[in-house]
Design an enzyme around this catalytic site. Structure first.
Site, PDB file in Angstrom:
ATOM      1  N   ASP A 219      24.861 -28.560  67.161  1.00 31.16           N
ATOM      2  CA  ASP A 219      23.624 -27.891  66.765  1.00 31.16           C
ATOM      3  C   ASP A 219      22.980 -28.661  65.624  1.00 31.16           C
ATOM      4  O   ASP A 219      23.091 -29.873  65.574  1.00 31.16           O
ATOM      5  CB  ASP A 219      23.896 -26.431  66.404  1.00 31.16           C
ATOM      6  N   HIS A 294      20.016 -43.740  69.379  1.00 28.12           N
ATOM      7  CA  HIS A 294      20.636 -44.313  70.577  1.00 28.12           C
ATOM      8  C   HIS A 294      21.268 -43.183  71.385  1.00 28.12           C
ATOM      9  O   HIS A 294      22.000 -42.347  70.848  1.00 28.12           O
ATOM     10  CB  HIS A 294      21.717 -45.334  70.216  1.00 28.12           C
TER      11      HIS A 294
END
Length: 516
Positions: A219, A294
């Site tokens: 989260d 990435h």
């Protein structure tokens, strides 16, 4: 007259205007931890605590705090401690909490394991950079229980710092900074389960500097909530996390003067998300600069119709004066989730949004899209103009990689998550949080080692009697139990070469840091 570092430095032209606007004044404790310890030291072992991983630390910690709350240092030596009852440490002034041991959750109540409230001039740290809170959340999560305690919460705390601390596997949120001011958070590692609702750092406060922090979870990485003003977040390592964000935003949102800078996001949900669904109020004066990503599902994701939250009454939250600058890297699949998504409320369109030097490319396939709705400004799919009327979603698809999208990776990028039903190991705090960026402060463990070595060198030129006293000090500082090492603590730390920094309080005075 009270002066602030950013005001002075910006007048001299030494700090970019966006950085000067991020913080409104000095941050950190007013007095050093060593000064607090010199006044009084309250060792929890003297109040009934035992490092046996069985005896409840809660009552001894509360008792030690009661003895030092008006000025002093509460000390938890190295060792393993159980904690089955939670503590609310309230109305303290000019005190510090040094956690050199590991605190294991053994209770099951909700709430907050350690809550600091209505407090000023406060410092929470580990002098060894290895002190930790181990929430053992997997024990509850395996039974589908997600209502366990938060690990750490600060409420109504001013002039403070939290640093060199490790938070692991919280049953719920890890660290909340609630209605605080003039605070600094740095040199931390947070590692949680791979599930929603296990937030890393949530902040809704004023004049807070959060930097050099690593978060692993599913989260929020470091997220700003409402209300918030003058927040600077930089050198953040979202290492297989949910990613950074703002929200969820609802009624009467009030967020302004926020800067995220040097944010590295690996294999996470998003690099940055501003999320709402209805509501009201404003988000303004935001800078999102130097982002590397990435393998993330989303890159820039502004979603004013976020379906994962229930709709809130209101025309929507107005977003304005947002700069997105120098974003590099790759997203997981640009055809499924493009790197730019700016969906604004039709009744209150976004305006003055600037996107520049943005180069992301897909890791899967050979095309990606940019999507905007009711959003005005400059760059990519944003519409120009001073009349901000609603418009339907416009999507641009590209099939060639932009120049300059390649970006560095971090050597500690995780290959797999930690799940949510198995034990999560306690990590070490990294010494790098963003490619090429030097942390603003060395870990306290390294500072202590350098101080001890310097002291040992000085001994060679001291008188025999003075050398004997120095040796005792060095030995005392290196012990992991019985006595704290206050000389290694305090609000003043080394300044890295080649960059400007916000002002920290220094021994009750305002110190203006100017890089060499």
């Amino acid at each position: 007259m009270r002066l602030h570092a950013f005001t002075l430095l910006s007048l001299l032209g030494l700090v970019p205007s966006f950085a000067a606007a991020s913080l409104s004044g000095s941050v950190g404790p007013l007095t050093s931890a060593s000064a607090k310890a010199a006044k009084k030291t309250c060792n929890v072992l003297d109040y009934g605590a035992k490092a046996d991983k069985k005896t409840d630390l809660g009552p001894p910690l509360a008792a030690a705090f009661a003895a030092c709350k008006s000025g002093g240092l509460v000390y938890i030596p190295a060792g393993n401690y159980a904690m089955s009852t939670w503590v609310k440490l309230a109305n303290g002034k000019a005190w510090a909490l040094q956690i050199d041991g590991v605190i294991y959750r053994t209770g099951t109540d909700g709430g907050n394991m350690i809550m600091i409230e209505h407090t000023s001039d406060f410092e929470l740290y580990s002098s060894t950079s290895s002190g930790a809170m181990q929430g053992l959340g997997y024990e509850l999560h395996a039974a589908n229980n997600w209502s366990g305690p938060r690990l750490l919460r600060l409420w109504d705390v001013s002039d403070f710092s939290v640093h060199d601390l490790i938070l692991v596997d919280s049953p719920s949120f890890h660290f909340s900074i609630d209605t605080c001011s003039n605070g600094e958070v740095y040199n931390m590692a947070i590692r949680g389960g791979n599930h929603g609702g296990l937030d890393g750092v949530d902040v809704w406060s004023t004049n807070i500097w959060i930097h050099d922090v690593e978060v692993t979870n599913k989260d929020e990485c470091v997220t700003v909530k409402s209300p918030a003003k003058n927040i600077l977040v930089e050198n953040i390592y979202c290492n297989l996390s949910g990613g950074c964000g703002m929200g969820s935003l609802g009624a009467d949102t009030d967020i302004s003067d926020i800067t995220y800078k040097n944010i590295y996001t690996w294999n996470s949900n998003q690099m940055m998300m501003i999320k709402s669904n209805g509501g009201s109020g404003t988000v303004s004066n935001v800078v999102l600069e130097n982002f590397i990503g990435h393998g993330n599902a989303y890159s820039l994701d502004i979603d004013s119709y976020w379906s994962s939250m229930s709709a809130v009454s209101g025309d929507g939250v107005e977003l304005s004066n947002i700069t997105i600058k120098n974003w590099k890297g790759t997203e997981a699949n640009g055809a499924q989730r493009g790197p730019i998504k700016i969906i604004c409320p039709d009744k209150v369109p976004c305006y003055n949004i600037l996107i520049e030097d943005f180069a992301m490319w897909t890791e899967t396939g050979s095309k990606q899209w940019y999507s905007c709705q009711s959003a005005y400004g400059s760059g990519f799919c944003l519409k120009s103009g001073s009349h901000h009327t609603s418009y339907a979603v416009t999507t641009t698809t590209v099939s060639s990689a932009p120049s300059g999208y390649s970006a560095a990776k971090m050597p500690l990028d995780l290959s797999t998550d930690f799940g949510s039903t198995q034990s999560i190991p306690i990590p070490t705090i990294p010494t790098s949080f963003y490619p090429g960026a030097t942390p603003y402060s060395a870990l306290m463990s390294k500072q202590s080692t350098k101080a001890a070595k310097a002291r040992a060198v000085d001994m060679s030129v001291e008188t025999p009697a003075a050398a004997s006293r120095s040796e005792q000090v060095v030995q005392g500082a290196s012990q992991e139990t019985s006595q704290p090492a206050p000389e290694s603590a305090g609000p003043v730390r080394s300044v890295p070469t080649g960059g400007n920094r916000p002002s920290r309080h220094r021994h009750g005075h305002h110190h203006f840091w100017i890089a060499a």
